[in-house]
Design a protein around this motif. Sequence first.
Motif, short mmCIF file in Angstrom:
data_model
loop_
_atom_site.label_atom_id
_atom_site.label_comp_id
_atom_site.label_asym_id
_atom_site.label_seq_id
_atom_site.Cartn_x
_atom_site.Cartn_y
_atom_site.Cartn_z
N UNK A 272 0.80 -1.24 0.28
CA UNK A 272 -0.02 0.01 -0.07
C UNK A 272 0.57 1.23 -0.09
N UNK A 273 0.17 2.39 -0.38
CA UNK A 273 0.84 3.69 -0.43
C UNK A 273 0.23 4.68 0.53
N UNK A 274 0.79 5.50 0.96
CA UNK A 274 0.26 6.55 2.07
C UNK A 274 -0.15 7.93 1.18
N UNK A 275 -1.47 8.24 1.22
CA UNK A 275 -1.63 9.69 0.48
C UNK A 275 -1.95 10.66 1.43
N UNK A 276 -1.15 11.62 1.25
CA UNK A 276 -1.47 12.99 2.14
C UNK A 276 -2.59 13.48 1.51
N UNK A 277 -3.48 14.26 2.39
CA UNK A 277 -4.57 14.72 1.98
C UNK A 277 -4.69 15.50 0.73
N UNK A 278 -5.13 14.89 -0.54
CA UNK A 278 -5.31 15.63 -1.71
C UNK A 278 -6.11 16.86 -1.77
N UNK A 279 -5.83 17.96 -2.44
CA UNK A 279 -6.47 19.19 -2.33
C UNK A 279 -7.45 19.05 -3.49
N UNK A 280 -8.61 19.88 -3.46
CA UNK A 280 -9.83 19.81 -4.63
C UNK A 280 -8.99 19.85 -6.13
#
Length: 288
Positions: A272-280
Amino acid sequence: MSIDITITQKGLLKKPLPLTVILGERLQYGALEGERLKPGELGEGAFIAYLPEAIGRGFQIFWQEGEKAKVELRSLTPTTREELRAFYDCVDRICTYWKCELEVEGEKMALRDFQAGFENQADFTLRALRSMSGEILEGKHENLTLHCAMFPLTLGRGEAERFAPAEDLDGFRDFLHEKQSMDVYYAAPMFYRDGEGVLGLFVLREGVRSVAPKAPRVPLGVQDPNTGKALQVDRWEIVLGDADMEQVGRVPYDTFLARLPAARVSRFDGGSILLEGLTLEELRKIAE
């Protein structure tokens, strides 16, 4: 691999087994919803018990309110020493509360003999962890996914290199707890059937730190209701939503991975990968 326990109450005057006896002072519980745990909820006839200060693989307890006949417990291998001790202590509390018969892997056993085997079982779980890690390093498996208390974790080469020479289970304990105590959303797929076959669908919301698979997979045990066999997915997609979960776009999962901004992505575990909160704005760009 697992340790399967059945405890059956004997005698004419049977008393119900309270949840407080099962949990003792340290264990907490939750119900599985797919591959994710919902802490503080009891499932229909079964729940997962875990140590909040050392979140491991959890152990399954087949029990319901007012149970007087029997209770079943299952501990997965490999696990942590702390969780194994909690499992043995749980068995001890139940057997002490009930006048009962204890079966371990289908064989009747005295409680004292079961408890005397703790160290041997702890040694076995360490050997199992080393063996599993060795098979990854030898190329027999690219990675191995473990069902854990909060959500699955995957051992890849990095984890295998760490655990193959381990002299104790401390590093494994720290790995399991560190990952599962993170404030993240674990992205689990939903499945639908349409005119094009079976769709595996993920959902990602704006600003939410998330764990997502490097390669989508069908969770173990998910069956096709039409055939009764393991579900086969024809395509994988992901829905991207804003903070209110209004849809921003929907793209094939491989397209989503290819368009992720590199600065927002890091390794989580072997699968798995960790995704930081993506912006709109970032979500809209992915959805173009």
